[in-house]
Enzyme design. Structure first.
Site, PDB file in Angstrom:
ATOM      1  N   GLU A  20       0.853  -1.278  -0.081  1.00 17.88           N
ATOM      2  CA  GLU A  20       0.012   0.242  -0.078  1.00 17.88           C
ATOM      3  C   GLU A  20       0.698   1.143   0.069  1.00 17.88           C
ATOM      4  O   GLU A  20       0.452   2.056  -0.671  1.00 17.88           O
ATOM      5  CB  GLU A  20      -0.780  -0.065   1.369  1.00 17.88           C
ATOM      6  N   LYS A 123      24.032   0.756   0.032  1.00 17.73           N
ATOM      7  CA  LYS A 123      23.335  -0.479   0.647  1.00 17.73           C
ATOM      8  C   LYS A 123      23.536  -0.424   2.310  1.00 17.73           C
ATOM      9  O   LYS A 123      24.418  -0.150   2.839  1.00 17.73           O
ATOM     10  CB  LYS A 123      24.270  -1.910   0.292  1.00 17.73           C
ATOM     11  N   GLY A 441      23.934  -6.516 -23.119  1.00 15.83           N
ATOM     12  CA  GLY A 441      22.801  -7.657 -22.997  1.00 15.83           C
ATOM     13  C   GLY A 441      21.558  -7.192 -23.580  1.00 15.83           C
ATOM     14  O   GLY A 441      20.816  -7.755 -24.468  1.00 15.83           O
ATOM     15  N   GLU A 493      17.575  -9.817 -24.923  1.00 14.27           N
ATOM     16  CA  GLU A 493      17.112 -10.230 -23.542  1.00 14.27           C
ATOM     17  C   GLU A 493      15.310  -9.717 -23.626  1.00 14.27           C
ATOM     18  O   GLU A 493      14.934  -9.743 -22.292  1.00 14.27           O
ATOM     19  CB  GLU A 493      17.927  -9.850 -22.382  1.00 14.27           C
ATOM     20  N   ASP A 608      26.997 -12.521 -16.388  1.00 11.02           N
ATOM     21  CA  ASP A 608      26.964 -11.149 -15.796  1.00 11.02           C
ATOM     22  C   ASP A 608      27.115 -11.494 -14.015  1.00 11.02           C
ATOM     23  O   ASP A 608      26.331 -12.519 -13.196  1.00 11.02           O
ATOM     24  CB  ASP A 608      25.576 -10.766 -15.543  1.00 11.02           C
ATOM     25  N   GLU A 614      28.614  -7.310  -3.770  1.00  8.57           N
ATOM     26  CA  GLU A 614      27.490  -7.202  -2.600  1.00  8.57           C
ATOM     27  C   GLU A 614      27.763  -8.126  -1.648  1.00  8.57           C
ATOM     28  O   GLU A 614      27.285  -8.258  -0.555  1.00  8.57           O
ATOM     29  CB  GLU A 614      26.428  -7.308  -3.333  1.00  8.57           C
ATOM     30  N   CYS A 652      28.781  -3.938 -12.403  1.00  5.81           N
ATOM     31  CA  CYS A 652      28.345  -2.306 -12.542  1.00  5.81           C
ATOM     32  C   CYS A 652      28.195  -1.844 -11.234  1.00  5.81           C
ATOM     33  O   CYS A 652      27.174  -1.866 -10.614  1.00  5.81           O
ATOM     34  CB  CYS A 652      27.049  -2.213 -13.253  1.00  5.81           C
ATOM     35  N   HIS A 703      22.242   5.149 -17.249  1.00  9.61           N
ATOM     36  CA  HIS A 703      21.399   5.619 -16.198  1.00  9.61           C
ATOM     37  C   HIS A 703      20.668   6.857 -16.765  1.00  9.61           C
ATOM     38  O   HIS A 703      19.810   7.141 -16.048  1.00  9.61           O
ATOM     39  CB  HIS A 703      21.831   5.612 -14.915  1.00  9.61           C
ATOM     40  N   CYS A 735      26.130  -0.431 -19.131  1.00  8.99           N
ATOM     41  CA  CYS A 735      25.257  -1.785 -18.458  1.00  8.99           C
ATOM     42  C   CYS A 735      24.032  -1.802 -19.272  1.00  8.99           C
ATOM     43  O   CYS A 735      24.288  -1.385 -20.617  1.00  8.99           O
ATOM     44  CB  CYS A 735      24.733  -1.065 -17.015  1.00  8.99           C
TER      45      CYS A 735
HETATM   46  N1  GLN Z   1      22.814  -8.636 -19.136  1.00  8.96           N
HETATM   47  C1  GLN Z   1      22.274  -7.489 -18.278  1.00  8.96           C
HETATM   48  C2  GLN Z   1      21.421  -6.520 -19.257  1.00  8.96           C
HETATM   49  O1  GLN Z   1      21.909  -6.022 -19.939  1.00  8.96           O
HETATM   50  C3  GLN Z   1      22.998  -6.991 -17.139  1.00  8.96           C
HETATM   51  C4  GLN Z   1      22.378  -6.315 -16.181  1.00  8.96           C
HETATM   52  C5  GLN Z   1      22.956  -5.794 -15.045  1.00  8.96           C
HETATM   53  O2  GLN Z   1      24.373  -5.864 -15.043  1.00  8.96           O
HETATM   54  N2  GLN Z   1      22.379  -5.415 -13.898  1.00  8.96           N
HETATM   55  O3  GLN Z   1      20.486  -6.140 -18.653  1.00  8.96           O
HETATM   56 ZN    ZN Z   2      25.501  -3.637 -15.157  1.00 16.29          ZN
END
Ligand code: GLN
Ligand code: ZN
Length: 764
Positions: A20, A123, A441, A493, A608, A614, A652, A703, A735
């Site tokens: 919600e 994070k 990708g 993808e 990937d 992390e 990334c 981004h 990315c």
């Molecule tokens: N192969 C993925 C893409 O291109 C890689 C995404 C990522 O690194 N988070 O979407």
């Molecule tokens: Zn990436």
């Protein structure tokens, strides 16, 4: 005879059983609802959460654990620590300013002369929750600037619940923030503690009896100055509100060398995360009897049902302490989904093995009742039946999978030849130009594509129709890349909406919840898969799409997989075997896919691993072990192929320096990384270390919708070429492109290909 054991909770999920909060917040952002309506949703969610906890039988229920975006941002606002660029006038901080700090942006009255950049997000320890990083400058001056903890305390009191307000402690707050150059964060501690003292005084005045102060940094490697600072700070907090009882909460790991410090602080109770740390005996030897001990026996970071026999033994051992005991979850329940009630589709077996937030609270209460001699023995019996069935279930334990993992040999995780040999053979087979171009990708996922997938999932679209749509999409993506002149193509993808879910759905040992949402940041929630059993791959997962894509072009088509550590990191994992075992099983399943791709004629395969970093443990001492099995899992995935097959990986995140040796140990032929935002500075790690394999430093930031010019990308590439051998360099974005639009993507890639051509000419 020891006192009755009480129960408490450290924090409750705030998103609501049906997300919600997400809906209400996004409606507010979109201007569809006003601030009043959002505030009202907040009140309703808090009231419902308090009532649920009361019904579960929790004695001390938290307040101030609610947040419209993030509890650290709330704290910054409470302390009057708003970065200058937001033009705060020192008055009450309303929702508009609050969200502006979280998300960036501009409002006419802020006087910033432009768009103020959002607070940085990072994070929260080793969780997938992200907080807004506090910023400190020499001008930072803390001042009580809000009333949130008091308001929420009063709100609950009006419902008849005397809550235990929760605050992140002053040392953790400072430690998590970032200071401008030359500023020692600890120099701000005195002023900060003044405000905390005022807050504690205020809470006592409102009628609070207990307060919970979280200092999770006690589970980290702390510099001596930070350790020393605790004593004086807590002595002052103690003095500020003598009647108010303080629970000092630690979680996410063992305290080790900080345990004595924590046990000696002038507080009334110490909370330990016993799901992650086996320090009960140590603390029993250190904690004075007048202090209460809170036992975090129910794992707040995972979704598994508690084993009552184990927890009961811990609590009974703790009874020799003599002082008051609390039973509790190990940490805030922010990190688990709300309730199993909304998961009818899970199957009786699996459901019986799981516990989400509400079920965990009932576990805490049942455990306390058992030890207090008030429990129903049937509860223990039912619990043990479930635990035993999990231990023995054929759904979980598959001897062939286990046997295969045991039989892994060192050589299985090593390529046939060293990189120098592979490189020669790959050059011959692939015949790529200098500065080869590729992408990471994914290509833009259009609204049409998403809605087709949604319809297919609801069985409104047949398999055949859905597959035809995907094939058309792949064909279009291949054609566009050929027109652009990209050297190593991808299929785009289109068949995936999520890097982990797509694979998890096709692997044995994974389950998916209908509603198991967990807050990641702000209004964003994720629904991690549950890895409950031995993992294997019954059939190829991606081969069909890669093979089809390859059939459409003469150029090399890159197969695309998510690596074993990323799958592990972004799932709820088993607690009945070490993470490294699960990682190895995933790796073996993916290895089969890699070999099938190769056999289907795919000569370039990317695995990937954006989550490799992390997964690092919180303590440095634990890094080598993790990095050892994590890199082995990657190599196990990749190493079965011939020398001629080129393995790529992609990462990334921003910090490569401290794990560069492990990145090299992956032994990928090519790595693509995010570097454009830092203006290639991140490449430093690869040059200092003398990284030998090929590397594609991202030349544009995906981004942002901004289209970078050829000149800019040439500039970045020259920078990279100045520090790395040119024959090692690839040209690619930062990315995947799935969140971008087609128009800007085509323009940016056209410029990127042109940039590569210019560098080739310069080289010639
Ligand atoms: N192969 C993925 C893409 O291109 C890689 C995404 C990522 O690194 N988070 O979407
Ligand atoms: Zn990436």
């Amino acid at each position: 005879m020891s006192e009755r054991i009480l129960t408490h909770n450290l924090g409750y999920p705030r998103i609501g059983p049906n997300r919600e909060l997400k809906r209400a917040t996004e409606a507010f952002w979109a201007g569809r609802r006003g601030a009043g309506a959002l505030e009202q949703t907040g009140r309703e969610l808090r009231a419902a959460a308090w009532r649920r906890q009361r019904e579960a039988g929790i004695d001390l229920i938290p307040s101030n654990d609610f947040s419209f975006y993030d509890q650290i941002l709330d704290l910054s606002c409470l302390l009057g620590n708003v970065p200058r660029r937001f033009g705060w006038d020192g008055g009450p901080i309303g929702l508009n300013l609050y969200f502006r700090i979280a998300r960036g942006g501009h409002s006419g009255d802020c006087g910033c002369g432009g768009i103020a950049a959002a607070g940085e997000m990072t994070k929260w320890f080793d969780t997938n929750y992200h907080y807004i990083v506090p910023e400190f400058t020499k001008e930072t001056c803390f001042r009580l600037s809000g009333t949130k903890p008091f308001d929420e305390f009063r709100e609950a009191l009006a419902l008849g619940i005397r809550t235990k307000p929760v605050l992140v402690g002053p040392l953790t707050y400072l430690h998590l923030g970032k200071a401008e150059d030359g500023l020692d964060r600890l120099s701000l501690l005195d002023g900060l503690v003044d405000v905390y003292a005022e807050i504690l005084g205020g809470l006592a005045h409102e009628g609070a009896e207990w307060v919970q102060i979280d200092e999770p940094i006690l589970g980290l490697d702390l510099a001596p100055a930070w350790r020393t600072a605790f004593d004086a700070a807590y002595a002052r907090l103690r003095a500020a509100a003598p009647g108010l009882r303080i629970i000092l909460a630690t979680y996410f790991g063992a305290l080790h060398e900080n345990l004595e410090l924590a046990a000696g602080l002038p507080v009334d109770a110490l909370h330990l995360d016993l799901a992650r740390a086996s320090e009960l005996d140590a603390v029993l030897g250190l904690l004075p009897a007048e202090k209460a001990l809170s036992l975090g026996v129910v794992d707040g970071r995972n979704v598994w049902r508690n084993d009552f026999v184990v927890s009961r033994a811990l609590i009974e051992r703790a009874q020799q302490h003599g002082g008051r005991l609390f039973a509790a979850p190990s940490c805030s329940l922010l990190h688990v989904p709300v309730s199993l009630e909304r998961e009818p589709g899970l199957g009786a077996n699996l459901r019986g093995w799981l516990a989400f937030a509400d079920e965990k609270l009932r576990e805490v209460v049942t455990l306390a009742q058992m030890v207090n001699g008030e429990g129903d023995p049937v509860e223990v019996y039912k619990n043990q039946v479930a635990i035993q069935s999990r231990r023995a279930s054929g759904l979980i334990h598959r001897p062939l999978v286990k046997a295969r993992a045991v039989e892994v040999k060192r050589e299985d995780a090593e390529r046939g030849s060293p990189f120098s040999v592979r490189r020669r053979k790959q050059r011959e087979t692939l015949g790529l130009p200098a500065f080869p171009t590729t992408t990471i990708g994914s290509f833009p996922q259009t609204e049409e594509l998403r809605s087709s997938r949604a319809r297919w999932r609801k069985h409104e679209l047949s398999n055949a129709d859905y597959e035809r749509i995907l094939e058309e999409e792949i064909a279009a993506v291949v054609r566009r890349q050929e027109e652009l002149g990209i050297d190593v193509l991808v299929h785009g993808e289109a068949e995936r909406n999520d890097m982990v879910e797509y694979f998890g759905e096709q692997l044995e040992g994974f389950a998916f919840t209908a509603n198991g949402w967990v807050q990641s940041y702000g209004s964003r929630c994720v629904k991690p898969p549950v890895i409950f059993g031995d993992v294997s791959r019954p059939a190829p997962m991606t081969v069909r799409w890669s093979q089809y894509a390859q059939s459409l072009t003469e150029r090399p088509m890159k197969g695309m997989l998510t690596g074993p550590i990323t799958v592990l990191q972004w799932s709820f994992v088993r607690d009945d075997q070490p993470r490294r075992e699960t990682a190895r099983q995933i790796a073996l399943a993916l290895r089969d896919e890699v070999l099938d791709l190769e056999a289907a004629g795919i000569g370039v395969i990317q695995i990937d691993e954006p989550a490799l970093r992390e997964g690092l443990p919180l303590r440095r001492a634990d890094w080598p072990e993790y990095l050892d099995w994590a890199t082995e899992a990657f190599r196990l995935t990749a190493a079965g192929v011939r020398d001629e097959t080129q393995i790529h990986t992609h990462m990334c995140y921003c910090e490569f320096n401290d794990i560069i040796a492990s990145i090299a140990a992956l032994d990928a032929d090519v790595i693509s990384i995010e570097t454009s935002r830092s203006n290639m500075e991140l490449l430093g790690a690869f040059t200092d270390f003398a990284y030998l394999n090929e590397i594609g430093p991202g030349v544009y930031d995906i981004h942002s919708p901004r289209v970078p010019t050829t000149d800019e990308m040439v500039g970045l590439l020259r920078k990279a070429a100045a520090v790395l051998p040119t024959e090692n360099l690839w040209v690619n974005p930062d990315c995947g492109l799935k969140t971008r639009g087609w128009q800007e993507t085509l323009e940016a890639l056209r410029n990127m290909v042109e940039a590569a051509r210019r560098l080739r000419r310069e080289l010639a």
